[in-house]
Design an enzyme around this catalytic site. Sequence first.
Site, mmCIF file in Angstrom:
data_model
loop_
_atom_site.group_PDB
_atom_site.id
_atom_site.type_symbol
_atom_site.label_atom_id
_atom_site.label_comp_id
_atom_site.label_asym_id
_atom_site.label_seq_id
_atom_site.Cartn_x
_atom_site.Cartn_y
_atom_site.Cartn_z
ATOM 1 N N ARG A 99 0.831 -1.224 0.000
ATOM 2 C CA ARG A 99 0.000 0.000 0.000
ATOM 3 C C ARG A 99 0.854 1.258 0.000
ATOM 4 O O ARG A 99 0.474 2.273 0.592
ATOM 5 C CB ARG A 99 -0.958 0.030 1.191
ATOM 6 C CG ARG A 99 -2.049 -1.006 1.152
ATOM 7 C CD ARG A 99 -3.241 -0.538 0.331
ATOM 8 N NE ARG A 99 -4.214 -1.607 0.198
ATOM 9 C CZ ARG A 99 -5.319 -1.716 0.926
ATOM 10 N NH1 ARG A 99 -5.586 -0.821 1.832
ATOM 11 N NH2 ARG A 99 -6.138 -2.727 0.726
ATOM 12 N N ARG A 116 -3.554 6.736 0.797
ATOM 13 C CA ARG A 116 -4.095 7.948 1.432
ATOM 14 C C ARG A 116 -3.118 8.671 2.347
ATOM 15 O O ARG A 116 -3.351 9.827 2.687
ATOM 16 C CB ARG A 116 -5.361 7.588 2.225
ATOM 17 C CG ARG A 116 -6.549 7.339 1.333
ATOM 18 C CD ARG A 116 -7.650 6.652 2.090
ATOM 19 N NE ARG A 116 -7.216 5.319 2.486
ATOM 20 C CZ ARG A 116 -7.997 4.403 3.048
ATOM 21 N NH1 ARG A 116 -9.246 4.682 3.330
ATOM 22 N NH2 ARG A 116 -7.533 3.208 3.352
ATOM 23 N N ARG A 145 -6.696 11.057 -6.496
ATOM 24 C CA ARG A 145 -7.902 10.281 -6.179
ATOM 25 C C ARG A 145 -9.141 11.180 -6.260
ATOM 26 O O ARG A 145 -10.166 10.778 -6.798
ATOM 27 C CB ARG A 145 -7.724 9.705 -4.781
ATOM 28 C CG ARG A 145 -8.945 9.248 -4.074
ATOM 29 C CD ARG A 145 -9.101 7.761 -4.184
ATOM 30 N NE ARG A 145 -9.864 7.237 -3.076
ATOM 31 C CZ ARG A 145 -11.108 7.604 -2.773
ATOM 32 N NH1 ARG A 145 -11.717 8.512 -3.480
ATOM 33 N NH2 ARG A 145 -11.717 7.046 -1.746
ATOM 34 N N ASP A 192 -6.576 -3.100 -7.441
ATOM 35 C CA ASP A 192 -7.141 -3.727 -6.250
ATOM 36 C C ASP A 192 -7.371 -5.208 -6.539
ATOM 37 O O ASP A 192 -7.595 -5.584 -7.690
ATOM 38 C CB ASP A 192 -8.466 -3.064 -5.839
ATOM 39 C CG ASP A 192 -8.808 -3.413 -4.394
ATOM 40 O OD1 ASP A 192 -8.275 -2.761 -3.489
ATOM 41 O OD2 ASP A 192 -9.556 -4.377 -4.172
ATOM 42 N N TYR A 219 -14.703 -12.501 -0.184
ATOM 43 C CA TYR A 219 -15.386 -11.254 -0.562
ATOM 44 C C TYR A 219 -16.557 -11.525 -1.502
ATOM 45 O O TYR A 219 -17.607 -10.886 -1.414
ATOM 46 C CB TYR A 219 -14.407 -10.278 -1.232
ATOM 47 C CG TYR A 219 -13.481 -9.575 -0.260
ATOM 48 C CD1 TYR A 219 -13.961 -8.564 0.577
ATOM 49 C CD2 TYR A 219 -12.132 -9.891 -0.182
ATOM 50 C CE1 TYR A 219 -13.121 -7.904 1.466
ATOM 51 C CE2 TYR A 219 -11.279 -9.234 0.695
ATOM 52 C CZ TYR A 219 -11.778 -8.242 1.520
ATOM 53 O OH TYR A 219 -10.956 -7.590 2.395
HETATM 54 O O1 CP3 Z 1 0.169 0.357 -3.157
HETATM 55 C C1 CP3 Z 1 -0.256 -0.815 -3.255
HETATM 56 O O2 CP3 Z 1 -0.039 -1.700 -2.409
HETATM 57 C C2 CP3 Z 1 -1.017 -1.208 -4.511
HETATM 58 C C3 CP3 Z 1 -2.417 -1.087 -4.470
HETATM 59 C C4 CP3 Z 1 -3.300 -2.013 -3.654
HETATM 60 C C5 CP3 Z 1 -4.556 -1.593 -3.170
HETATM 61 N N1 CP3 Z 1 -5.211 -2.665 -2.665
HETATM 62 C C6 CP3 Z 1 -5.068 -0.211 -3.245
HETATM 63 C C7 CP3 Z 1 -6.134 0.204 -2.335
HETATM 64 C C8 CP3 Z 1 -3.169 -3.368 -3.330
HETATM 65 C C9 CP3 Z 1 -1.990 -4.299 -3.537
HETATM 66 C C10 CP3 Z 1 -4.398 -3.770 -2.728
HETATM 67 C C11 CP3 Z 1 -4.693 -5.143 -2.306
HETATM 68 C C12 CP3 Z 1 -5.914 -5.420 -1.560
HETATM 69 N N2 CP3 Z 1 -7.154 -4.862 -1.727
HETATM 70 C C13 CP3 Z 1 -6.021 -6.431 -0.574
HETATM 71 C C14 CP3 Z 1 -4.897 -7.361 -0.157
HETATM 72 C C15 CP3 Z 1 -3.937 -6.714 0.759
HETATM 73 C C16 CP3 Z 1 -4.472 -6.477 2.147
HETATM 74 O O3 CP3 Z 1 -4.641 -5.296 2.496
HETATM 75 O O4 CP3 Z 1 -4.692 -7.465 2.871
HETATM 76 C C17 CP3 Z 1 -7.343 -6.426 -0.090
HETATM 77 C C18 CP3 Z 1 -7.913 -7.321 0.985
HETATM 78 C C19 CP3 Z 1 -8.063 -5.454 -0.832
HETATM 79 C C20 CP3 Z 1 -9.505 -5.095 -0.745
HETATM 80 C C21 CP3 Z 1 -9.678 -3.713 -0.280
HETATM 81 N N3 CP3 Z 1 -9.391 -2.587 -1.028
HETATM 82 C C22 CP3 Z 1 -10.149 -3.289 0.987
HETATM 83 C C23 CP3 Z 1 -10.560 -4.209 2.114
HETATM 84 C C24 CP3 Z 1 -10.156 -1.888 0.956
HETATM 85 C C25 CP3 Z 1 -10.682 -0.973 2.050
HETATM 86 C C26 CP3 Z 1 -9.697 -0.767 3.119
HETATM 87 C C27 CP3 Z 1 -9.038 0.580 2.953
HETATM 88 O O5 CP3 Z 1 -7.832 0.662 3.185
HETATM 89 O O6 CP3 Z 1 -9.766 1.535 2.638
HETATM 90 C C28 CP3 Z 1 -9.636 -1.474 -0.279
HETATM 91 C C29 CP3 Z 1 -9.433 -0.076 -0.729
HETATM 92 C C30 CP3 Z 1 -8.073 0.277 -1.232
HETATM 93 N N4 CP3 Z 1 -7.280 -0.487 -2.034
HETATM 94 C C31 CP3 Z 1 -7.423 1.516 -1.003
HETATM 95 C C32 CP3 Z 1 -6.206 1.485 -1.692
HETATM 96 C C33 CP3 Z 1 -5.170 2.566 -1.807
HETATM 97 C C34 CP3 Z 1 -7.987 2.694 -0.215
HETATM 98 C C35 CP3 Z 1 -9.060 3.314 -1.064
HETATM 99 C C36 CP3 Z 1 -9.061 4.797 -1.118
HETATM 100 O O7 CP3 Z 1 -8.150 5.427 -1.692
HETATM 101 O O8 CP3 Z 1 -10.025 5.350 -0.602
#
Ligand code: CP3
Length: 343
Positions: free
Chosen positions: A27, A31, A40, A77, A150
């Site tokens: 990540r 944010r 974003r 994602d 999911y």
């Molecule tokens: O920088 C990176 O790592 C690359 C981008 C990336 C994202 N999601 C962007 C993201 C990666 C590799 C993921 C993987 C992901 N997504 C996983 C596996 C890794 C982990 O965290 O266990 C999972 C379970 C998801 C599903 C997901 N996406 C969830 C549960 C959420 C909400 C939680 C949160 O942090 O808001 C997301 C949203 C998400 N994916 C964000 C980002 C940057 C935040 C969204 C935003 O910008 O508002």
Amino acid sequence: MTGNEPKALLRALEHERVWPPPVWLMRQAGRYLPEYRQVRAEAGSFLALCYDPARAAEVTLQPIRRFGFDAAIIFSDILVVPHALGQPLTFAEGEGPRLEPLETVPAFDQAAFRRHLAPVYAALAETRARLPRETALIGFAGAPWTLAAYMLDGRGHDFPRALAEMRQDGVVFGQLIDLLVESVIEHLVAQVEAGAEAVQVFDSWAGLLSEAEAEIWSLAPLLRIAAGFVGRCPGVPLIVFPRNAPPAVLQALAEDGRIAGLSLGSDVDPDWAARVLQPRLTPQGNLDPRLLVEGGTALDAGLDRLTASLGEGPWIMNLGHGILPETPPQNVARLVERLRTAS
Ligand code: CP3
């Protein structure tokens, strides 16, 4: 430098000790960076950003410019795979993802799948063209169990329906896992064709399974993906991240021989990992993301402890889970600086 030296991340994934160790953070685009929040907002929504190749490439590059990490992970994602299989997906502001819970297991339509994900592949190509030569580009996907969780529950952290279907049935659940094994391999291969030089598979919810369940529904699908992916992309390293999985599963992944890197959650003892896993593959991790929020001497001590445990062998520095949104960017800079000046 001629510009053709093997990249530090890829050398480490060939099981070479590289010093200073390559570093990137799960990540790392997100944010906690003001420049991410701005792009974003311009994109309108998280999903729009995922499917906008120019903006997705831009936010992938932001943490590389700021911190000079050894790898960029494509901004996307794990839930774009269920979306590409036809399942409606939304991200509600501040609430995380929502899928319309799955009723039947769809058939795999490879052409439609690739068409839906074309913006992700375009983002990879654009990112690769704009990245510094020495920075490796990582593609990724969710693991079948985590995606199935999911897809069946539509949301959340506890996944009661997915756990019940996995425990009761086996047949329909098994069909869903088969579909996801095939889809994930396809998505990883397409990302390599577009420019990814390594791939990571996230099994974020492996820790919800008992050891016996984890062997069937986390380990076995990961090994099928390893076999399928390595068969189609020989020489491209695969990293897996079975978060909170039982130690027996981590050991089995290390012993398989086809997996190059094992990303470790913060629950794994780095001394155990150095003794049991590191002789077989390259560990990645596993600093507690809360230390990166805290910063200062707590962060330094955490990093030094990891370096003492894992620094004698092949190792990729990373966190045990994703960066927390409240992380001060200057703490990330401090981490990279300390690692690169360590002897
Ligand atoms: O920088 C990176 O790592 C690359 C981008 C990336 C994202 N999601 C962007 C993201 C990666 C590799 C993921 C993987 C992901 N997504 C996983 C596996 C890794 C982990 O965290 O266990 C999972 C379970 C998801 C599903 C997901 N996406 C969830 C549960 C959420 C909400 C939680 C949160 O942090 O808001 C997301 C949203 C998400 N994916 C964000 C980002 C940057 C935040 C969204 C935003 O910008 O508002």
